[in-house]
Design a protein around this motif. Structure first.
Motif, PDB file in Angstrom:
ATOM      1  N   ASN A 148       0.807  -1.225   0.000  1.00  0.00           N
ATOM      2  CA  ASN A 148       0.000   0.000   0.000  1.00  0.00           C
ATOM      3  C   ASN A 148       0.840   1.276   0.000  1.00  0.00           C
ATOM      4  OD1 ASN A 148       0.897  -0.212   2.623  1.00  0.00           O
ATOM      5  ND2 ASN A 148      -1.120  -0.065   3.587  1.00  0.00           N
ATOM      6  N   ARG A 180      -2.933   2.725  -8.369  1.00  0.00           N
ATOM      7  CA  ARG A 180      -4.040   3.678  -8.548  1.00  0.00           C
ATOM      8  C   ARG A 180      -5.377   2.953  -8.705  1.00  0.00           C
ATOM      9  NH1 ARG A 180      -1.925   7.443  -5.823  1.00  0.00           N
ATOM     10  NH2 ARG A 180      -0.021   8.317  -6.721  1.00  0.00           N
ATOM     11  N   GLU A 183      -6.329   2.070  -5.264  1.00  0.00           N
ATOM     12  CA  GLU A 183      -6.829   3.271  -4.595  1.00  0.00           C
ATOM     13  C   GLU A 183      -8.262   3.575  -5.022  1.00  0.00           C
ATOM     14  OE1 GLU A 183      -4.915   7.623  -3.731  1.00  0.00           O
ATOM     15  OE2 GLU A 183      -4.991   6.973  -5.828  1.00  0.00           O
ATOM     16  N   PRO A 188      -6.597   2.870   0.658  1.00  0.00           N
ATOM     17  CA  PRO A 188      -5.661   4.004   0.667  1.00  0.00           C
ATOM     18  C   PRO A 188      -4.249   3.553   0.289  1.00  0.00           C
ATOM     19  CG  PRO A 188      -6.959   3.940   2.693  1.00  0.00           C
ATOM     20  CD  PRO A 188      -7.188   2.637   1.998  1.00  0.00           C
TER      21      PRO A 188
END
Length: 733
Positions: A148, A180, A183, A188
């Motif tokens: 992450n 991405r 995300e 996160p």
């Protein structure tokens, strides 16, 4: 989602705060292999985890580089000043040093998919946490481990909004889009870039937008030098391996090669073949390569590299720069399969003419009359000048308006004089995934001209190591670029059945890692005219005795026997592709050390793999270290095969001391050897001050304490053994 502009910070603790604010205290940190680790950020995050046990930190990476320290007191005395000179200004990776010392806190774990060879053989935690994966699968496995946070050292741009992944686009180019996506799905993430002015800015695929990062850590006063890999000595055996491998290169072909003295030896002999071709051919004839190993003339060559080579290697070793500088790395490839195929076939050349347009039209790569997309494509590759535009159905060059019809004689002449470029542009001579090397190599990259810099494309390892890749191209493009590929990698051992042992031992311990070796070997069997070449020294020292690296069988393999191809030792070339088992066994025995050939033959005959009445031919039985030394010294030029062909980081004193310490290490590899050496050393003195400067370099000019005084006598003993003709005559340098 990523902001329009990254958060710019100059304080490492503020950077750690920003990461924790984004993702919390459960952090799985992905770091690049080798050079590209953001040391300032990583050290701050690791220190925070040590100070705060509520943080769970899992670092996932490969090849965490540390300055050498040595294990024994003599090694520490030797390595201390050397390491200070090379690495004294470089901050050390704190987690890596703690891993090495087995002192990671309970809330921190480190998993690597590639070790520095042999560095963690006796480290239980690292053996347990090792992730076994092909390099091309590393991104997939990083994502599976729940990464992450990504951290990477990057090169600053010129204010245009771009930065460079420079040394490590290898995984990052594929990893960043997946982060991405993660995300966007609600997890996160944080992507951290640590700017360092010392990192060469590499363009092409390595240049990406600043907005790819969430946080940019920028503090130019604390920018540190790059971690360098010192030049290592190339032994006579290494030189012969490199020479034999250089005979297998095809002019106009493709080269992949790995790090280390075997790679340096190959590069040296390749440059010799190109620039000192008469000398190279004299060695070729003296070794009777054509007669003894026909594959060299069938698949290789003896001439200079008039067409040149193209480099396609996951690791861009410094040797590729030397090949570029020597005029060997000159074959240009283009990122269009149709164009590249026409170049390969000789239908078009680098020189642009109206014939170029006619061939492209014949192959339906452009139309006539030309359209806007044709003009853009032609301009991209320099076939049209970059001043040519397409407006209103016509070509515009400044104030001139030209008909776009190639069937019109007047239009053709106008296009020839006003629109055509001189030569094809936009090609590259090198695709690399990552680089690590000596400081001189980094400086050479920083000093590259803009033209040469654009001819090097640092890119995704999936583009380089894999034929099937949807992100950057197709199999057809890669096959067109990689004609006559020679994928040259090293192995630790090789079995008579044709399996390679490169990454681990039969007790399960990991020596290094698979890396990209399997991919390259497999690719050699998939590409037309490609060959996989595995190089290895025929023997190694174990317990003070020589041991064969060609073995009957072994309980672990990296490359299975059905992918056997070419194997090279200092005694020659074994062409195994398509051969029945008996020939495979015999060809490998032929390039084994003669001290072990008879035993290998007996084992092969006992297994029924070789006819029971076969006897070793006389001309196979001179595979000895002495024959190797003679082969590289009977050249008429003592510097034809130098120990350091590309410079060195060790001083003359350090080279002498290093040889003395190696002599002591070999002499004390057994219990009896230790006792004998200690007894002999106790009587050593340097009464005439012959070794004063060397003892001073070791900090032993005025030893205090029993241990230091013994170390002094051991060093004198090792140096005196170097001066004894009977010893020096039996050693390889």
């Amino acid at each position: 989602m990523v902001a329009d502009a990254p958060l710019r910070l100059s304080d490492t603790n503020a950077c750690v705060d920003a990461v924790i604010e984004r993702v919390g205290k459960n952090i799985t940190l992905g770091l690049p292999l080798g050079l590209g680790k953001p040391v300032r950020f990583v050290n701050a995050l690791y220190q925070r985890a040590k100070d705060d046990p509520s943080i769970n930190l899992h670092i996932v990476t490969a090849l965490s580089l540390l300055a050498p320290r040595g294990s024994s007191s003599l090694e520490k005395r030797f390595m201390g000043p050397f390491a200070e000179r090379l690495y004294g200004r470089i901050p050390e990776l704190a987690y890596a040093r703690d891993v090495s010392a087995n002192r990671l806190p309970d809330n921190v774990k480190v998993s690597e998919f590639f070790f520095k060879a042999g560095s963690f053989l006796n480290n239980v935690d690292q053996q347990r946490n090792y992730v076994c994966t092909n390099y091309t699968h590393a991104v997939r496995d990083l994502m599976a481990l729940g990464v992450n946070v990504i951290g990477q050292m990057i090169a600053p741009g010129d204010g245009s909004g771009q930065v460079s992944l420079s040394s490590n686009p290898d995984l990052s180019l594929d990893l960043l889009p997946l982060m991405r996506e993660r995300e966007a799905e609600g997890t996160p993430v944080a992507v951290i870039g640590e700017l360092n002015e010392n990192l060469p800015f590499m363009g092409q695929h390595a240049a990406i937008a600043e907005t790819s990062f969430d946080v940019l850590l920028e503090h130019q006063p604390s920018d540190y030098p790059l971690f360098s890999a010192p030049q290592m000595a190339v032994s006579p055996a290494d030189h012969l391996i490199g020479f034999y491998a250089s005979t297998l290169l095809r002019d106009g072909g493709t080269l992949q090669v790995g790090i280390g003295s075997l790679g340096a030896a190959l590069v040296h002999s390749t440059i010799m073949r190109h620039k000192q071709n008469d000398d190279w051919n004299a060695v070729f004839d003296r070794l009777r390569v054509a007669d003894r190993f026909p594959v060299a003339t069938e698949d290789g060559g003896t001439e200079p590299f008039r067409e040149g080579l193209y480099g396609c290697s996951e690791m861009m070793v410094d040797g590729f720069y030397y090949l570029l500088d020597a005029g060997v790395l000159t074959r240009v490839v283009y990122d269009h399969a149709g164009l590249q195929t026409l170049i390969n076939q000789g239908d078009i050349s680098q020189q642009v003419s109206l014939d170029t347009l006619d061939v492209l039209r014949r192959e339906k790569l452009i139309d006539s009359p030309m359209r806007a997309r044709d003009v853009r494509w032609l301009t991209r590759f320099g076939i049209f000048r970059d001043t040519v535009e397409f407006k209103g159905g016509r070509l515009r060059v400044g104030e001139q308006s030209l008909d776009a019809d190639l069937d019109n004689a007047d239009s053709r002449e106008a296009i020839r004089t006003l629109a055509l470029g001189d030569r094809l542009t936009g090609g590259v001579v090198m695709h690399g995934g990552f680089y690590v090397g000596p400081e001189s190599f980094y400086q050479a990259l920083r000093d590259l001209s803009d033209e040469d810099r654009q001819r090097i494309c640092m890119t995704s390892v999936n583009y380089i190591n894999h034929l099937y890749d949807h992100a950057f191209g197709t199999q057809r493009l890669k096959a067109a670029q990689r004609v006559h590929s020679r994928f040259i990698n090293s192995a630790m051992m090789y079995t008579l059945s044709g399996a390679a042992v490169s990454d681990g031992l039969d007790d399960g311990r990991v020596v290094s890692g698979v890396g990209g070796q399997y991919n390259f070997v497999a690719m050699a069997h998939e590409l037309p005219d490609a060959r996989s070449i595995l190089t290895l020294r025929s023997t190694r020292q174990s317990g003070g005795e020589a041991v064969s690296n060609i073995v009957f069988s072994y309980g672990h393999c990296t490359i299975p026997r059905h992918l056997r191809d070419i194997v090279v030792t200092e005694y020659g070339i074994a062409d195994l592709r398509g051969q029945p088992d008996e020939q495979v066994y015999l060809r490998l025995i032929r390039i084994a050390d003669s001290r072990f050939q008879q035993d290998l033959l007996k084992q092969a005959q006992k297994a029924g793999k070789v006819a029971p009445d076969f006897t070793l031919p006389a001309d196979w039985c001179n595979n000895t270290p002495d024959a190797v030394r003679q082969a590289v010294t009977r050249t008429g030029d003592e510097e034809l095969f130098p120990a350091f062909p590309f410079g060195r980081d060790f001083t003359d004193e350090e080279l002498t001391l290093g040889k003395a310490l190696q002599t002591l290490k070999a002499a004390t590899s057994t219990r009896r050897g230790k006792l004998v050496t200690l007894w002999q050393a106790l009587r050593e003195k340097d009464e005439d001050g012959r070794y004063a400067a060397l003892l001073q370099r070791m900090g032993l000019e005025n030893p205090r304490g029993l241990k230091a005084r013994l170390d002094r006598r051991l060093v004198i003993h090792g140096l005196r053994k170097l001066d004894t003709p009977s010893d020096t005559g039996s050693k390889e340098t």
